[in-house]
Enzyme design. Structure first.
Site, PDB file in Angstrom:
ATOM      1  CB  SER A 142      33.223 -38.672  -2.700  1.00  0.00           C
ATOM      2  OG  SER A 142      33.375 -39.317  -3.947  1.00  0.00           O
ATOM      3  CE1 TYR A 156      38.404 -37.905  -2.022  1.00  0.00           C
ATOM      4  CE2 TYR A 156      37.112 -39.495  -3.268  1.00  0.00           C
ATOM      5  CZ  TYR A 156      37.326 -38.199  -2.838  1.00  0.00           C
ATOM      6  OH  TYR A 156      36.462 -37.199  -3.215  1.00  0.00           O
TER       7      TYR A 156
HETATM    8  P1  NAP Z   1      40.209 -29.416  -6.187  1.00  0.00           P
HETATM    9  O1  NAP Z   1      39.736 -28.870  -7.489  1.00  0.00           O
HETATM   10  O2  NAP Z   1      41.416 -30.286  -6.160  1.00  0.00           O
HETATM   11  O3  NAP Z   1      40.409 -28.179  -5.186  1.00  0.00           O
HETATM   12  C1  NAP Z   1      40.874 -28.468  -3.907  1.00  0.00           C
HETATM   13  C2  NAP Z   1      40.735 -27.250  -3.014  1.00  0.00           C
HETATM   14  O4  NAP Z   1      41.064 -27.667  -1.691  1.00  0.00           O
HETATM   15  C3  NAP Z   1      41.698 -26.134  -3.385  1.00  0.00           C
HETATM   16  O5  NAP Z   1      41.074 -24.910  -3.029  1.00  0.00           O
HETATM   17  C4  NAP Z   1      42.909 -26.436  -2.506  1.00  0.00           C
HETATM   18  O6  NAP Z   1      43.658 -25.262  -2.160  1.00  0.00           O
HETATM   19  C5  NAP Z   1      42.223 -26.982  -1.266  1.00  0.00           C
HETATM   20  N1  NAP Z   1      43.061 -27.898  -0.501  1.00  0.00           N
HETATM   21  C6  NAP Z   1      43.782 -28.970  -0.935  1.00  0.00           C
HETATM   22  N2  NAP Z   1      44.418 -29.545   0.100  1.00  0.00           N
HETATM   23  C7  NAP Z   1      44.106 -28.816   1.202  1.00  0.00           C
HETATM   24  C8  NAP Z   1      44.471 -28.881   2.564  1.00  0.00           C
HETATM   25  N3  NAP Z   1      45.323 -29.817   3.033  1.00  0.00           N
HETATM   26  N4  NAP Z   1      43.973 -27.946   3.402  1.00  0.00           N
HETATM   27  C9  NAP Z   1      43.146 -26.986   2.954  1.00  0.00           C
HETATM   28  N5  NAP Z   1      42.766 -26.863   1.686  1.00  0.00           N
HETATM   29  C10 NAP Z   1      43.239 -27.781   0.810  1.00  0.00           C
HETATM   30  O7  NAP Z   1      39.036 -30.264  -5.474  1.00  0.00           O
HETATM   31  P2  NAP Z   1      37.470 -30.371  -5.816  1.00  0.00           P
HETATM   32  O8  NAP Z   1      37.297 -31.337  -6.914  1.00  0.00           O
HETATM   33  O9  NAP Z   1      36.878 -29.024  -5.901  1.00  0.00           O
HETATM   34  O10 NAP Z   1      36.945 -31.126  -4.497  1.00  0.00           O
HETATM   35  C11 NAP Z   1      36.366 -30.449  -3.404  1.00  0.00           C
HETATM   36  C12 NAP Z   1      35.727 -31.479  -2.494  1.00  0.00           C
HETATM   37  O11 NAP Z   1      34.751 -32.226  -3.208  1.00  0.00           O
HETATM   38  C13 NAP Z   1      36.717 -32.495  -1.914  1.00  0.00           C
HETATM   39  O12 NAP Z   1      36.366 -32.776  -0.576  1.00  0.00           O
HETATM   40  C14 NAP Z   1      36.510 -33.705  -2.788  1.00  0.00           C
HETATM   41  O13 NAP Z   1      36.852 -34.894  -2.140  1.00  0.00           O
HETATM   42  C15 NAP Z   1      35.026 -33.607  -3.075  1.00  0.00           C
HETATM   43  N6  NAP Z   1      34.639 -34.338  -4.286  1.00  0.00           N
HETATM   44  C16 NAP Z   1      35.067 -33.956  -5.522  1.00  0.00           C
HETATM   45  C17 NAP Z   1      34.689 -34.685  -6.628  1.00  0.00           C
HETATM   46  C18 NAP Z   1      35.131 -34.344  -8.031  1.00  0.00           C
HETATM   47  O14 NAP Z   1      34.871 -35.145  -8.956  1.00  0.00           O
HETATM   48  N7  NAP Z   1      35.768 -33.214  -8.263  1.00  0.00           N
HETATM   49  C19 NAP Z   1      33.859 -35.806  -6.483  1.00  0.00           C
HETATM   50  C20 NAP Z   1      33.434 -36.156  -5.215  1.00  0.00           C
HETATM   51  C21 NAP Z   1      33.830 -35.415  -4.125  1.00  0.00           C
HETATM   52  P3  NAP Z   1      44.839 -24.687  -3.123  1.00  0.00           P
HETATM   53  O15 NAP Z   1      44.116 -23.988  -4.264  1.00  0.00           O
HETATM   54  O16 NAP Z   1      45.583 -23.745  -2.252  1.00  0.00           O
HETATM   55  O17 NAP Z   1      45.632 -25.863  -3.578  1.00  0.00           O
END
Ligand code: NAP
Length: 247
Positions: A142, A156
Site C-alpha cells: 500500500s 497497517y
Molecule cells: P476488501 O475489499 O476489504 O476485501 C478483502 C478481501 O480479503 C475479501 O475477499 C476478504 O474475504 C478477504 N479477507 C479479509 N480478511 C481475511 C483473512 N484474515 N484471511 C483471508 N482473507 C481475508 O479489500 P481490498 O481493498 O480489495 O484490499 C485488498 C488488498 O489491497 C489488501 O492487502 C489491502 O491492504 C490492499 N490495499 C487496498 C487499498 C484500497 O484502497 N482498497 C489500498 C492499498 C492497499 P471475505 O469476502 O470472505 O470477507
C-alpha cells in the site's frame, strides 16, 4: 495454459478483480476467502460462465492450517503458476496510544505472517530447487508503507512496510530458481476495505489529495497484477509498483 493462480482474499475488491483478470488470461483460479462464501461463489460462477476454471476455498490467512488446506486444494486443481498475496485488513482509525496488543497482533498476523506463509508454500511448489517449474508471487502492499498513515493506522502502514521489505528479500532469494516476486502499492481504491475501517467514504474524502484527483478502481490494480504475472514482465523481479494516481 493449465497453471493455477492462487489469489487470497479473492472474493471481494481487488482480489475479486484480479481473479477475473487472471481467468481472462487463461489461469485456473483458486480463490481464498475469509467468510463471505456468497461473494466467493459469485466470483467462481462469473469465471465459469466465461468458460474459465475456478474454485473457492475458505482460508483465513491468520491460520496456518487454512493456508495448508488452500494450497492442497490448489494442488488438486493443477500445477501452481502464481500466488497473489492479496488478503489484508485495516482497522478503525486510531493513534498508537489507543491501540491494543490484540489489534496489533491481528494486523501483523493477517497482513505479514499470512503473506509469508502463503509465499513459503508457493516457493516449495514453484522453485526449481524443489523440482518446480517456476512461477510468480505478487504481494499487495500500500502507499501507506511510504506515508506512515499517522493518526489513522500506523499499524497497517507498518505491516505494508514489512511487505515491501519481504518482497525485496524473497525476490533476491529465489531469483535464480525460476520465481519472480513483485509488489504493488495501491493508492486510494474504491473497495469495501474503507467501510471495514469504519469510514466507507474515506477514499472519496481523500481523493482531492491525489495528484490525479480521483480514486482508483479494483480493475486498475488487477491490470497491474496480471501484467506482473505475465511473461511481458519476464525481467521484472524485486520491483514494487505504485498504482496510485501519483499519490
Ligand atoms: P476488501 O475489499 O476489504 O476485501 C478483502 C478481501 O480479503 C475479501 O475477499 C476478504 O474475504 C478477504 N479477507 C479479509 N480478511 C481475511 C483473512 N484474515 N484471511 C483471508 N482473507 C481475508 O479489500 P481490498 O481493498 O480489495 O484490499 C485488498 C488488498 O489491497 C489488501 O492487502 C489491502 O491492504 C490492499 N490495499 C487496498 C487499498 C484500497 O484502497 N482498497 C489500498 C492499498 C492497499 P471475505 O469476502 O470472505 O470477507
Amino acid at each position: 495454459m493449465d497453471r493455477v493462480a492462487i489469489i487470497t482474499g479473492g472474493s471481494r475488491g481487488i482480489g475479486r478483480a484480479a481473479a477475473l483478470a487472471a481467468a481472462n488470461r487463461g489461469y485456473r483460479v483458486c480463490i481464498g476467502y475469509a467468510s463471505n462464501e456468497a461473494a466467493a461463489r459469485e466470483v467462481v460462477g462469473k469465471i465459469e460462465a466465461s468458460n474459465g476454471k475456478a474454485i473457492a476455498v475458505r482460508c483465513d490467512v491468520a491460520s496456518e492450517d487454512d493456508i495448508l488446506a488452500l494450497f492442497k486444494a490448489a494442488d488438486d486443481f493443477g500445477p501452481l503458476g502464481a500466488l497473489v498475496n492479496n488478503a489484508g485488513v485495516v482497522d478503525v482509525s486510531a493513534r498508537l496510544d489507543d491501540m491494543s496488543a490484540d489489534r496489533l497482533h491481528r494486523m501483523m498476523t493477517i497482513n505479514i505472517v499470512g503473506s509469508m506463509l502463503c509465499a513459503r508454500e508457493a516457493v516449495k511448489r514453484m522453485s526449481t530447487r524443489h523440482g518446480g517449474q517456476g512461477g510468480v508471487i505478487i504481494n499487495l502492499s500500500s502507499v501507506a508503507a511510504k506515508l506512515g498513515s499517522p493518526n489513522t493506522y500506523v499499524d497497517y502502514a507498518a505491516s505494508k512496510g514489512a511487505i515491501d521489505t519481504f518482497t525485496l528479500g524473497l525476490a533476491y532469494e529465489v531469483a535464480n530458481e525460476g520465481i519472480r516476486v513483485a509488489g504493488i502499492r495501491p493508492g486510494l481504491i474504491d473497495t469495501d476495505i474503507h467501510a471495514s475501517g469504519g469510514e466507507p467514504d474515506r477514499a472519496y474524502r481523500l481523493a482531492k489529495n491525489v495528484p490525479m484527483q480521483r480514486v482508483g478502481t479494483a480493475d486498475e490494480i488487477a491490470n497491474a497484477i496480471v501484467w506482473l504475472m505475465s511473461d511481458e514482465a519476464s525481467y521484472v523481479t524485486g520491483s514494487i509498483l505504485d498504482v496510485s494516481g501519483g499519490r
